[in-house]
Design a protein around this motif. Structure first.
Motif, PDB file in Angstrom:
ATOM      1  N   THR A 124       2.069  -1.691   6.242  1.00 25.48           N
ATOM      2  CA  THR A 124       1.547  -3.052   6.199  1.00 25.48           C
ATOM      3  C   THR A 124       1.652  -3.649   4.804  1.00 25.48           C
ATOM      4  N   ALA A 125       1.397  -2.873   3.764  1.00 32.31           N
ATOM      5  CA  ALA A 125       1.341  -3.397   2.392  1.00 32.31           C
ATOM      6  C   ALA A 125       2.628  -3.210   1.605  1.00 32.31           C
ATOM      7  N   GLU A 126       3.653  -2.596   2.186  1.00 30.07           N
ATOM      8  CA  GLU A 126       4.837  -2.306   1.389  1.00 30.07           C
ATOM      9  C   GLU A 126       5.499  -3.563   0.848  1.00 30.07           C
ATOM     10  N   GLY A 127       5.504  -4.650   1.563  1.00 32.68           N
ATOM     11  CA  GLY A 127       6.093  -5.893   1.066  1.00 32.68           C
ATOM     12  C   GLY A 127       5.361  -6.419  -0.159  1.00 32.68           C
ATOM     13  N   PHE A 128       4.029  -6.276  -0.163  1.00 32.34           N
ATOM     14  CA  PHE A 128       3.220  -6.709  -1.303  1.00 32.34           C
ATOM     15  C   PHE A 128       3.622  -5.941  -2.557  1.00 32.34           C
ATOM     16  N   PHE A 129       3.692  -4.623  -2.463  1.00 34.89           N
ATOM     17  CA  PHE A 129       4.018  -3.817  -3.640  1.00 34.89           C
ATOM     18  C   PHE A 129       5.464  -4.029  -4.081  1.00 34.89           C
ATOM     19  N   ALA A 130       6.381  -4.156  -3.137  1.00 37.20           N
ATOM     20  CA  ALA A 130       7.781  -4.425  -3.496  1.00 37.20           C
ATOM     21  C   ALA A 130       7.895  -5.766  -4.225  1.00 37.20           C
ATOM     22  N   ALA A 131       7.144  -6.762  -3.773  1.00 31.84           N
ATOM     23  CA  ALA A 131       7.180  -8.085  -4.403  1.00 31.84           C
ATOM     24  C   ALA A 131       6.606  -8.077  -5.818  1.00 31.84           C
ATOM     25  N   HIS A 132       5.821  -7.044  -6.147  1.00 34.08           N
ATOM     26  CA  HIS A 132       5.216  -6.941  -7.478  1.00 34.08           C
ATOM     27  C   HIS A 132       5.900  -5.892  -8.353  1.00 34.08           C
ATOM     28  N   GLY A 133       7.162  -5.601  -8.029  1.00 35.28           N
ATOM     29  CA  GLY A 133       7.970  -4.766  -8.910  1.00 35.28           C
ATOM     30  C   GLY A 133       7.916  -3.275  -8.662  1.00 35.28           C
ATOM     31  N   TYR A 134       7.267  -2.843  -7.599  1.00 39.01           N
ATOM     32  CA  TYR A 134       7.208  -1.411  -7.301  1.00 39.01           C
ATOM     33  C   TYR A 134       8.482  -0.993  -6.581  1.00 39.01           C
ATOM     34  N   ARG A 135       8.971   0.202  -6.916  1.00 42.57           N
ATOM     35  CA  ARG A 135      10.237   0.711  -6.394  1.00 42.57           C
ATOM     36  C   ARG A 135       9.971   1.777  -5.334  1.00 42.57           C
ATOM     37  N   ARG A 136      10.633   1.622  -4.213  1.00 40.10           N
ATOM     38  CA  ARG A 136      10.514   2.612  -3.136  1.00 40.10           C
ATOM     39  C   ARG A 136      11.132   3.934  -3.594  1.00 40.10           C
ATOM     40  N   ASP A 137      10.470   5.028  -3.231  1.00 39.27           N
ATOM     41  CA  ASP A 137      10.989   6.344  -3.607  1.00 39.27           C
ATOM     42  C   ASP A 137      10.803   7.326  -2.464  1.00 39.27           C
ATOM     43  N   GLY A 138      10.949   6.853  -1.235  1.00 36.71           N
ATOM     44  CA  GLY A 138      10.870   7.741  -0.085  1.00 36.71           C
ATOM     45  C   GLY A 138       9.640   7.520   0.763  1.00 36.71           C
ATOM     46  N   ASN A 139       9.557   8.281   1.819  1.00 40.59           N
ATOM     47  CA  ASN A 139       8.441   8.200   2.759  1.00 40.59           C
ATOM     48  C   ASN A 139       7.584   9.445   2.653  1.00 40.59           C
ATOM     49  N   VAL A 140       6.305   9.262   2.941  1.00 37.47           N
ATOM     50  CA  VAL A 140       5.331  10.351   2.858  1.00 37.47           C
ATOM     51  C   VAL A 140       4.418  10.256   4.068  1.00 37.47           C
ATOM     52  N   ARG A 141       4.143  11.365   4.694  1.00 38.01           N
ATOM     53  CA  ARG A 141       3.187  11.402   5.813  1.00 38.01           C
ATOM     54  C   ARG A 141       1.812  11.677   5.223  1.00 38.01           C
ATOM     55  N   ALA A 142       0.872  10.765   5.436  1.00 38.32           N
ATOM     56  CA  ALA A 142      -0.496  10.936   4.930  1.00 38.32           C
ATOM     57  C   ALA A 142      -1.233  11.975   5.773  1.00 38.32           C
ATOM     58  N   PRO A 143      -2.206  12.672   5.191  1.00 39.57           N
ATOM     59  CA  PRO A 143      -2.938  13.710   5.922  1.00 39.57           C
ATOM     60  C   PRO A 143      -3.663  13.175   7.156  1.00 39.57           C
ATOM     61  N   TYR A 144      -3.983  11.885   7.163  1.00 37.33           N
ATOM     62  CA  TYR A 144      -4.704  11.329   8.306  1.00 37.33           C
ATOM     63  C   TYR A 144      -3.771  10.790   9.378  1.00 37.33           C
TER      64      TYR A 144
END
Length: 175
Positions: A124-144
């Motif tokens: 849901t929030a990935e577009g927000f972080f990408a728009a603020h200069g954050y770089r994708r570095d793969g996918n991670v499965r959260a413990p929950y």
């Protein structure tokens, strides 16, 4: 609309729990898909006692966003440079509170000598972080039980993500 950003204090814990619970339940449906088991696991540590311990940890930097003296957002940075929390009430989305929280947290990270920040974003929030200069570095499965995107951002010129920030697991429960 203007927001005030200030350090979080223990007395904010109840309000912050409300922000976390509403944000996760209402804004992150694409992530949890209304699965009661996933929601229970994700919300399980969102208690005033746990939130207070996060705020009181000497290695964490915690901020809240206020509108009219009401807590409407929260961000938490660990000493390792992980943005472990960045959540808003649904009614203040896309009004500048998230941008203000993130900018202040990045400024504090730089003041602490951090060269990069990293996080595990919901889909849901990935577009927000990408728009603020954050770089994708793969996918991670959260413990929950949700899929997240590992992001990192250089805070100073020519910074690279240290290997310690390239972890493929999430410590969200220990934030």
């Amino acid at each position: 609309m203007s927001f005030t950003i200030r350090p979080a204090i223990a007395q904010d814990a109840d309000a912050v729990c409300g922000v976390l619970r509403r944000s996760i339940s209402e804004c992150c449906e694409a992530d949890h898909r209304s699965d009661p088991a996933v929601l229970a696991a994700w919300l399980g540590n969102k208690t005033p006692q746990t939130v207070t311990s996060w705020f009181e940890s000497p290695t964490n930097v915690s901020l809240v966003a206020l509108r009219d003296n009401t807590v409407v957002g929260v961000a938490l940075l660990t000493g390792a440079g992980k943005l472990a929390l960045c959540y808003l009430l649904p009614d203040v989305l896309r009004q500048g509170a998230g941008k203000a929280l993130l900018a202040e947290m990045e400024a504090r990270a730089v003041a602490l000598g951090m060269k990069t920040m990293f996080l595990h974003s919901t889909l849901t929030a990935e577009g927000f972080f990408a728009a603020h200069g954050y770089r994708r570095d793969g996918n991670v499965r959260a413990p929950y039980g949700i899929d997240t995107v590992l992001f990192w951002k250089p805070l100073v010129e020519h910074a690279a993500a240290p290997d310690s920030q390239r972890k493929r697991f999430c410590n969200c429960n220990s934030a």
